[in-house]
Motif scaffolding. Structure first.
Motif, PDB file in Angstrom:
ATOM      1  N   VAL A 236     -33.216  -8.741  27.767  1.00 24.74           N
ATOM      2  CA  VAL A 236     -32.813  -9.994  27.131  1.00 24.74           C
ATOM      3  C   VAL A 236     -34.006 -10.615  26.399  1.00 24.74           C
ATOM      4  CG1 VAL A 236     -31.966 -12.334  27.545  1.00 24.74           C
ATOM      5  CG2 VAL A 236     -30.943 -10.413  28.764  1.00 24.74           C
ATOM      6  N   ALA A 237     -35.191 -10.538  26.997  1.00 20.93           N
ATOM      7  CA  ALA A 237     -36.390 -11.081  26.355  1.00 20.93           C
ATOM      8  C   ALA A 237     -36.700 -10.340  25.055  1.00 20.93           C
ATOM      9  CB  ALA A 237     -37.577 -10.983  27.308  1.00 20.93           C
ATOM     10  N   LYS A 238     -36.518  -9.024  25.045  1.00 23.06           N
ATOM     11  CA  LYS A 238     -36.757  -8.247  23.829  1.00 23.06           C
ATOM     12  C   LYS A 238     -35.787  -8.652  22.726  1.00 23.06           C
ATOM     13  CE  LYS A 238     -38.701  -4.146  26.071  1.00 23.06           C
ATOM     14  NZ  LYS A 238     -38.506  -2.707  26.384  1.00 23.06           N
ATOM     15  N   LEU A 239     -34.529  -8.896  23.099  1.00 22.61           N
ATOM     16  CA  LEU A 239     -33.556  -9.335  22.099  1.00 22.61           C
ATOM     17  C   LEU A 239     -33.911 -10.730  21.587  1.00 22.61           C
ATOM     18  CD1 LEU A 239     -30.067  -8.151  23.441  1.00 22.61           C
ATOM     19  CD2 LEU A 239     -31.471  -7.149  21.635  1.00 22.61           C
ATOM     20  N   GLY A 240     -34.466 -11.562  22.461  1.00 20.61           N
ATOM     21  CA  GLY A 240     -34.884 -12.889  22.028  1.00 20.61           C
ATOM     22  C   GLY A 240     -35.988 -12.807  20.984  1.00 20.61           C
ATOM     23  N   ILE A 241     -36.932 -11.902  21.202  1.00 19.94           N
ATOM     24  CA  ILE A 241     -38.007 -11.696  20.221  1.00 19.94           C
ATOM     25  C   ILE A 241     -37.435 -11.152  18.922  1.00 19.94           C
ATOM     26  CG2 ILE A 241     -40.069 -10.337  19.710  1.00 19.94           C
ATOM     27  CD1 ILE A 241     -40.689 -10.441  22.737  1.00 19.94           C
ATOM     28  N   LEU A 242     -36.528 -10.185  19.025  1.00 19.06           N
ATOM     29  CA  LEU A 242     -35.908  -9.607  17.833  1.00 19.06           C
ATOM     30  C   LEU A 242     -35.148 -10.680  17.052  1.00 19.06           C
ATOM     31  CD1 LEU A 242     -35.156  -7.199  16.067  1.00 19.06           C
ATOM     32  CD2 LEU A 242     -33.281  -6.697  17.665  1.00 19.06           C
ATOM     33  N   PHE A 243     -34.453 -11.546  17.761  1.00 15.22           N
ATOM     34  CA  PHE A 243     -33.708 -12.615  17.089  1.00 15.22           C
ATOM     35  C   PHE A 243     -34.649 -13.487  16.263  1.00 15.22           C
ATOM     36  CE2 PHE A 243     -31.749 -16.759  16.689  1.00 15.22           C
ATOM     37  CZ  PHE A 243     -30.427 -16.463  16.386  1.00 15.22           C
ATOM     38  N   GLU A 244     -35.792 -13.844  16.845  1.00 16.74           N
ATOM     39  CA  GLU A 244     -36.738 -14.696  16.124  1.00 16.74           C
ATOM     40  C   GLU A 244     -37.351 -13.967  14.929  1.00 16.74           C
ATOM     41  OE1 GLU A 244     -37.008 -17.850  16.488  1.00 16.74           O
ATOM     42  OE2 GLU A 244     -35.578 -17.773  18.152  1.00 16.74           O
ATOM     43  N   LEU A 245     -37.576 -12.672  15.055  1.00 16.40           N
ATOM     44  CA  LEU A 245     -38.084 -11.900  13.917  1.00 16.40           C
ATOM     45  C   LEU A 245     -37.071 -11.887  12.777  1.00 16.40           C
ATOM     46  CD1 LEU A 245     -39.709  -8.835  15.736  1.00 16.40           C
ATOM     47  CD2 LEU A 245     -40.894 -10.682  14.521  1.00 16.40           C
ATOM     48  N   ILE A 246     -35.800 -11.718  13.122  1.00 15.62           N
ATOM     49  CA  ILE A 246     -34.759 -11.726  12.093  1.00 15.62           C
ATOM     50  C   ILE A 246     -34.663 -13.116  11.464  1.00 15.62           C
ATOM     51  CG2 ILE A 246     -32.305 -11.399  11.622  1.00 15.62           C
ATOM     52  CD1 ILE A 246     -32.214  -9.541  14.076  1.00 15.62           C
ATOM     53  N   ARG A 247     -34.725 -14.143  12.301  1.00 14.99           N
ATOM     54  CA  ARG A 247     -34.625 -15.508  11.775  1.00 14.99           C
ATOM     55  C   ARG A 247     -35.785 -15.817  10.827  1.00 14.99           C
ATOM     56  NH1 ARG A 247     -33.390 -20.951  15.244  1.00 14.99           N
ATOM     57  NH2 ARG A 247     -35.014 -20.133  16.615  1.00 14.99           N
ATOM     58  N   SER A 248     -36.956 -15.238  11.093  1.00 14.94           N
ATOM     59  CA  SER A 248     -38.104 -15.487  10.223  1.00 14.94           C
ATOM     60  C   SER A 248     -37.891 -14.932   8.822  1.00 14.94           C
ATOM     61  CB  SER A 248     -39.372 -14.879  10.834  1.00 14.94           C
ATOM     62  OG  SER A 248     -39.365 -13.455  10.733  1.00 14.94           O
ATOM     63  N   LYS A 249     -36.989 -13.961   8.691  1.00 18.34           N
ATOM     64  CA  LYS A 249     -36.679 -13.362   7.392  1.00 18.34           C
ATOM     65  C   LYS A 249     -35.451 -13.993   6.741  1.00 18.34           C
ATOM     66  CE  LYS A 249     -39.836 -10.054   7.759  1.00 18.34           C
ATOM     67  NZ  LYS A 249     -40.974  -9.908   6.815  1.00 18.34           N
ATOM     68  N   ALA A 250     -34.748 -14.849   7.474  1.00 20.83           N
ATOM     69  CA  ALA A 250     -33.487 -15.405   6.980  1.00 20.83           C
ATOM     70  C   ALA A 250     -33.725 -16.627   6.094  1.00 20.83           C
ATOM     71  CB  ALA A 250     -32.603 -15.799   8.163  1.00 20.83           C
ATOM     72  N   LEU A 251     -32.718 -16.963   5.301  1.00 22.39           N
ATOM     73  CA  LEU A 251     -32.752 -18.179   4.497  1.00 22.39           C
ATOM     74  C   LEU A 251     -32.647 -19.395   5.416  1.00 22.39           C
ATOM     75  CD1 LEU A 251     -30.237 -17.242   1.642  1.00 22.39           C
ATOM     76  CD2 LEU A 251     -32.729 -16.959   1.635  1.00 22.39           C
ATOM     77  N   THR A 252     -33.124 -20.527   4.951  1.00 21.36           N
ATOM     78  CA  THR A 252     -32.929 -21.754   5.707  1.00 21.36           C
ATOM     79  C   THR A 252     -31.436 -22.068   5.770  1.00 21.36           C
ATOM     80  OG1 THR A 252     -33.052 -23.180   3.764  1.00 21.36           O
ATOM     81  CG2 THR A 252     -35.136 -22.638   4.877  1.00 21.36           C
ATOM     82  N   ALA A 253     -31.056 -22.954   6.678  1.00 20.63           N
ATOM     83  CA  ALA A 253     -29.652 -23.333   6.782  1.00 20.63           C
ATOM     84  C   ALA A 253     -29.163 -23.937   5.463  1.00 20.63           C
ATOM     85  CB  ALA A 253     -29.459 -24.317   7.927  1.00 20.63           C
ATOM     86  N   GLU A 254     -30.014 -24.736   4.826  1.00 17.81           N
ATOM     87  CA  GLU A 254     -29.637 -25.359   3.550  1.00 17.81           C
ATOM     88  C   GLU A 254     -29.450 -24.316   2.456  1.00 17.81           C
ATOM     89  OE1 GLU A 254     -31.496 -28.169   6.245  1.00 17.81           O
ATOM     90  OE2 GLU A 254     -32.161 -26.226   5.454  1.00 17.81           O
ATOM     91  N   ASP A 255     -30.385 -23.376   2.342  1.00 13.32           N
ATOM     92  CA  ASP A 255     -30.272 -22.335   1.316  1.00 13.32           C
ATOM     93  C   ASP A 255     -29.121 -21.383   1.622  1.00 13.32           C
ATOM     94  OD1 ASP A 255     -32.357 -23.372  -0.124  1.00 13.32           O
ATOM     95  OD2 ASP A 255     -33.869 -21.985   0.657  1.00 13.32           O
ATOM     96  N   SER A 256     -28.805 -21.228   2.898  1.00 11.58           N
ATOM     97  CA  SER A 256     -27.688 -20.361   3.275  1.00 11.58           C
ATOM     98  C   SER A 256     -26.360 -20.962   2.811  1.00 11.58           C
ATOM     99  CB  SER A 256     -27.677 -20.145   4.790  1.00 11.58           C
ATOM    100  OG  SER A 256     -28.832 -19.433   5.201  1.00 11.58           O
ATOM    101  N   VAL A 257     -26.239 -22.280   2.912  1.00  7.45           N
ATOM    102  CA  VAL A 257     -25.037 -22.950   2.405  1.00  7.45           C
ATOM    103  C   VAL A 257     -24.910 -22.714   0.909  1.00  7.45           C
ATOM    104  CG1 VAL A 257     -24.039 -25.228   1.910  1.00  7.45           C
ATOM    105  CG2 VAL A 257     -24.892 -24.707   4.201  1.00  7.45           C
TER     106      VAL A 257
END
Length: 268
Positions: A236-257
């Motif tokens: 679960v901890a590894k998935l938590g790290i992976l989630f944050e890595l993916i989020r670091s590459k994602a658009l902001t919530a505003e830009d995603s809208v």
């Protein structure tokens, strides 16, 4: 009001006897809800067979009414009736009790966000009509947590391909995009689009569930709608790290809208 036949199904049996016992004690739905720490609207949903109870909820009902194993043994039968794949009912229960839900989806829009038309198109492959209806209804029932009095914080990372992969045709996709924009406006929902050029390639979709005072758990999805609820702390901890890595590459919530609205406004 339609009379429920308790012999129709385990869910009908629950709905009928829950209302009967509540009426005998002259408890309102909110009164009963307060006794077992859930909302009156959830009690209403169970009595009208619009909401599926959790195992803990059924155990709490037995305690509230002073019964010995009356409601709780119905849980396996209710699960059988849903037609859900192995592993998913347990996840749905954990999801309903989570304080934060973090989702990564790389193929389809997350189930919590799906319209009924989109869900039907996604789930239709290889399913019989009767079972398909149950699966769609169960998926939509889960979405009640989005509008409850104490909704969880939801952070969803959606790969950009989920906006480009057509399920059900243009009008179905248009309705799904509009739904995403509605959800993104909620104060507890954060939708982030992961651009196609993000240099990350997770091997599959997954969800992380968090609640105060409880260890995080995860749900890893597999082919054919199957999946597994996992509570191994290291994994679960590894998935938590992976989630944050993916989020670091994602658009902001505003830009995603903006990205979702751009796809919505594209000509057919």
């Amino acid at each position: 009001m339609t009379t429920i036949d308790p012999a129709e199904s385990a869910r009908a049996y629950l709905a009928y006897h829950l209302k009967r016992l509540r009426d005998e004690r002259q408890w309102s739905q909110p009164t009963l809800g307060s006794k077992i720490h859930i909302s009156g609207s959830l009690i209403s949903g169970i009595e009208t067979m619009q909401r599926r109870p959790t195992r803990k909820g059924l155990q709490a009902l037995d305690r509230a009414f002073g019964l010995d194993q009356f409601f709780a043994p119905l849980y396996p039968r209710i699960l059988e009736e849903t037609g859900l794949p192995a592993g998913f009912p347990e996840y749905a229960d954990a999801e309903a009790e989570a304080g934060m839900i973090r989702i990564y989806q790389n193929f389809v829009v997350a189930g919590l966000f799906q319209t009924s038309e989109y869900a039907q198109a996604v789930l239709a492959a290889g399913e019989q009509p009767g079972k398909l209806e149950k699966l769609v209804n169960t998926r939509l029932e889960r979405q009640a947590l989005l509008n409850r009095e104490d909704p969880p914080v939801i952070i969803a990372l959606l790969d950009a391909s989920t906006l480009r992969r057509p399920f059900g045709g243009r009008e179905v996709m248009r309705g799904q995009f509009e739904r995403l924009l509605e959800l993104a406006a909620l104060p507890h929902v954060y939708i982030h689009i992961v651009p196609e050029n993000a240099e990350l390639c997770p091997e599959g979709a997954f969800t992380l569930l968090s609640s105060p005072g409880e260890p995080d758990v995860s749900y890893a999805e597999m082919a054919g709608g199957w999946g597994q609820l996992i509570d191994d702390a290291d994994y679960v901890a590894k998935l938590g790290i992976l989630f944050e890595l993916i989020r670091s590459k994602a658009l902001t919530a505003e830009d995603s809208v903006i990205a979702i609205r751009k796809v919505l406004e594209e000509p057919s």
